[in-house]
Enzyme design. Sequence first.
Site, PDB file in Angstrom:
ATOM      1  N   HIS A  55       1.289   9.814   3.024  1.00  0.00           N
ATOM      2  CA  HIS A  55       0.129   9.180   2.382  1.00  0.00           C
ATOM      3  C   HIS A  55      -1.110  10.058   2.541  1.00  0.00           C
ATOM      4  CE1 HIS A  55       2.461   5.398   3.562  1.00  0.00           C
ATOM      5  NE2 HIS A  55       2.299   5.231   2.260  1.00  0.00           N
ATOM      6  N   GLY A 109       0.122   0.397   3.261  1.00  0.00           N
ATOM      7  CA  GLY A 109      -0.294   0.595   4.651  1.00  0.00           C
ATOM      8  C   GLY A 109       0.774   1.286   5.461  1.00  0.00           C
TER       9      GLY A 109
END
Length: 286
Positions: A40, A34
């Site tokens: 990402h 996360g």
Amino acid sequence: MTSSTSLVPIKTSKDLRLLRQDWRNPVGLVPTMGALHEGHLQLIRHAAHYAEEVVVSIFVNPTQFAANEDLESYPKSLASDIEMAQLAGATQIFAPNVTDLYPNGFSTYVVPSGPLVERWEGRSRPHFFRGVCTVVCKLFQIIQPTFAIFGQKDFQQLQVVRQMVSDLDFQIEIQAFPTVREEDGLAMSSRNSYLDSEERKVAPLLYKTLQQAAAIIQNKPKQNLEVLSQTLTSQLNAAPQIKIDYLSFVDAESLQPVSQFNGNVCLMVAAFVGNTRLIDNLLIQT
Ligand code: PAF
């Protein structure tokens, strides 16, 4: 194709297994903890090019943190992570709770051994690869992806996962994605958010030093790399706030230290910038 409705995260491995039965291959997995950033998102966009389903797992994995590390303070932003991942092309979010992946009585770990884990992160954070391999193995079993993408910033993690996939006969393709950097060269990391403004200013010195080393080797490929690594370590340690944990030239396959350039070298660095531990690396190849 992007949809106008927000993705609802899949919260349990049981639900994921049920849904998985109806997914068409190829299924791409982008495992994350996360606090998503552009690094990402590039992995997710890459996966979306090749996969029918792109699963982003979001799980701050407790087993890869030691007691003195930042498990409690690790940044969490699930709602915005889901939104960003979906915009980048994620079609499924897997965000289990700790008790789902590690229920009471959990007692089986994947413990990598051998030369790949003996040094670097494996030495400085002895719990780390056991935690990573255990959770990645579980994610692979639950999601059964066709391929999974790992960032090259965690170069040793990438090699250890490749080795695990080979050793444990997973039929999963491991793809490496180049490190995504800020404009000033700092490797993107969720942990960069810990840096205060002064630390943030000095942190790009790590990558600048890696680039400097590559330039030196290109000019003088025959020089002794152990001596060069000592010089670079002293240079970085002299900078305010920086304390080198390790800086070493390694063979890019075996991760063993090399003293001569062999055409396939990775310069790996781990350093504290203030209280924040950052890692980075640069492949130097002919
Ligand atoms: O690189 C990471 O973010 C983590 O180590 C991973 C692979 C998601 C496992 O928790």
